[in-house]
Motif scaffolding. Sequence first.
Motif, mmCIF file in Angstrom:
data_model
loop_
_atom_site.group_PDB
_atom_site.id
_atom_site.type_symbol
_atom_site.label_atom_id
_atom_site.label_comp_id
_atom_site.label_asym_id
_atom_site.label_seq_id
_atom_site.Cartn_x
_atom_site.Cartn_y
_atom_site.Cartn_z
ATOM 1 N N SER A 39 56.729 41.264 40.021
ATOM 2 C CA SER A 39 55.784 42.061 39.937
ATOM 3 C C SER A 39 55.415 42.696 38.588
ATOM 4 O O SER A 39 54.136 42.792 38.195
ATOM 5 N N ARG A 40 56.229 43.161 37.799
ATOM 6 C CA ARG A 40 56.272 43.601 36.520
ATOM 7 C C ARG A 40 55.699 42.605 35.612
ATOM 8 O O ARG A 40 54.773 42.848 34.692
ATOM 9 N N LYS A 41 56.261 41.326 35.727
ATOM 10 C CA LYS A 41 55.536 40.410 34.927
ATOM 11 C C LYS A 41 54.207 40.122 35.260
ATOM 12 O O LYS A 41 53.637 39.776 34.148
ATOM 13 N N ALA A 42 53.832 39.975 36.324
ATOM 14 C CA ALA A 42 52.527 39.538 36.625
ATOM 15 C C ALA A 42 51.560 40.859 36.149
ATOM 16 O O ALA A 42 50.506 40.643 35.670
ATOM 17 N N LYS A 43 51.894 42.394 36.548
ATOM 18 C CA LYS A 43 51.258 43.147 35.730
ATOM 19 C C LYS A 43 51.027 43.258 34.439
ATOM 20 O O LYS A 43 50.131 43.353 33.709
ATOM 21 N N LYS A 44 52.077 42.781 33.645
ATOM 22 C CA LYS A 44 52.015 42.754 32.225
ATOM 23 C C LYS A 44 51.111 41.345 31.695
ATOM 24 O O LYS A 44 50.255 41.442 30.983
ATOM 25 N N LEU A 45 51.161 40.460 32.455
ATOM 26 C CA LEU A 45 50.107 39.194 32.266
ATOM 27 C C LEU A 45 48.752 39.545 32.372
ATOM 28 O O LEU A 45 48.055 39.387 31.697
ATOM 29 N N ILE A 46 48.490 40.437 33.631
ATOM 30 C CA ILE A 46 47.146 40.902 33.969
ATOM 31 C C ILE A 46 46.576 41.720 32.816
ATOM 32 O O ILE A 46 45.674 41.692 32.391
ATOM 33 N N GLU A 47 47.520 42.698 32.192
ATOM 34 C CA GLU A 47 47.124 43.664 31.130
ATOM 35 C C GLU A 47 46.511 42.980 29.926
ATOM 36 O O GLU A 47 45.724 43.035 29.280
ATOM 37 N N GLU A 48 47.447 41.918 29.567
ATOM 38 C CA GLU A 48 47.227 41.258 28.389
ATOM 39 C C GLU A 48 46.102 40.317 28.467
ATOM 40 O O GLU A 48 45.110 40.357 27.525
ATOM 41 N N THR A 49 45.802 39.950 29.810
ATOM 42 C CA THR A 49 44.520 39.124 29.781
ATOM 43 C C THR A 49 43.303 39.793 29.699
ATOM 44 O O THR A 49 42.405 39.643 29.269
ATOM 45 N N LEU A 50 43.476 41.105 30.513
ATOM 46 C CA LEU A 50 42.206 41.833 30.297
ATOM 47 C C LEU A 50 42.111 42.367 29.094
ATOM 48 O O LEU A 50 40.726 42.638 28.498
ATOM 49 N N LYS A 51 42.942 42.799 28.289
ATOM 50 C CA LYS A 51 42.860 43.142 26.982
ATOM 51 C C LYS A 51 42.210 41.811 25.908
ATOM 52 O O LYS A 51 41.298 42.461 25.198
ATOM 53 N N VAL A 52 42.556 40.803 26.340
ATOM 54 C CA VAL A 52 41.945 39.775 25.600
ATOM 55 C C VAL A 52 40.514 39.434 25.978
ATOM 56 O O VAL A 52 39.841 39.441 25.031
ATOM 57 N N ALA A 53 40.098 39.695 27.150
ATOM 58 C CA ALA A 53 38.967 39.575 27.747
ATOM 59 C C ALA A 53 38.090 40.443 27.292
ATOM 60 O O ALA A 53 36.801 40.511 27.188
ATOM 61 N N ASP A 54 38.434 41.655 27.106
ATOM 62 C CA ASP A 54 37.833 43.106 26.698
ATOM 63 C C ASP A 54 37.636 43.174 25.286
ATOM 64 O O ASP A 54 36.652 44.033 24.861
ATOM 65 N N SER A 55 38.299 42.302 24.449
ATOM 66 C CA SER A 55 38.031 42.375 23.218
ATOM 67 C C SER A 55 36.449 41.842 22.591
ATOM 68 O O SER A 55 36.312 40.891 23.224
ATOM 69 N N PRO A 56 36.023 42.601 21.572
ATOM 70 C CA PRO A 56 34.858 41.812 21.166
ATOM 71 C C PRO A 56 34.932 40.527 20.335
ATOM 72 O O PRO A 56 33.878 39.749 20.465
ATOM 73 N N LYS A 57 35.913 40.260 20.161
ATOM 74 C CA LYS A 57 36.219 39.103 19.111
ATOM 75 C C LYS A 57 36.507 37.896 20.112
ATOM 76 O O LYS A 57 36.698 36.761 19.546
ATOM 77 N N SER A 58 36.945 37.982 21.188
ATOM 78 C CA SER A 58 37.428 37.100 22.358
ATOM 79 C C SER A 58 36.125 35.928 22.412
ATOM 80 O O SER A 58 34.868 36.502 22.730
ATOM 81 N N LYS A 59 36.101 34.923 22.448
ATOM 82 C CA LYS A 59 35.324 33.801 22.829
ATOM 83 C C LYS A 59 35.329 33.145 24.217
ATOM 84 O O LYS A 59 36.542 33.069 24.633
ATOM 85 N N THR A 60 34.527 33.280 24.948
ATOM 86 C CA THR A 60 34.561 32.535 26.401
ATOM 87 C C THR A 60 33.960 31.363 26.518
ATOM 88 O O THR A 60 33.116 30.943 25.541
ATOM 89 N N LEU A 61 34.139 30.624 27.493
ATOM 90 C CA LEU A 61 33.709 29.320 27.612
ATOM 91 C C LEU A 61 32.139 29.333 28.247
ATOM 92 O O LEU A 61 31.590 28.373 28.463
ATOM 93 N N PHE A 62 31.819 30.448 29.162
ATOM 94 C CA PHE A 62 30.764 30.405 29.730
ATOM 95 C C PHE A 62 29.569 31.010 28.878
ATOM 96 O O PHE A 62 29.750 31.810 28.185
#
Length: 62
Positions: A39-62
Motif C-alpha cells: 500500500s505504501r509503495k502504491a501510494k508513493k508511485l501514485i504521488e510521483e505519477t501525479l507530480k509528473v503529470a501536473d508539472s508544466p514541463k511534462s509532455k503527454t502523448l495525447f
Amino acid sequence: MLGLKKVVMIIKAKIRSLKKKKAYNKVEKSESMRMEIRSRKAKKLIEETLKVADSPKSKTLF
C-alpha cells in the motif's frame, strides 16, 4: 606455557561471542505487514505519477 594457552582460549571465546552478538533474527513478515508495504509503495508511485503529470514541463502523448 599452560597459562598462555589458557589466555589464548579465553580470547578466542570472547571473539566468538562478539561475532554471535552481531547476528540478528530476521523477522518474518505477516500478511498484514506485506499488504501495508504494498500500500505504501502504491501510494508513493501514485504521488510521483501525479507530480509528473501536473508539472508544466511534462509532455503527454495525447
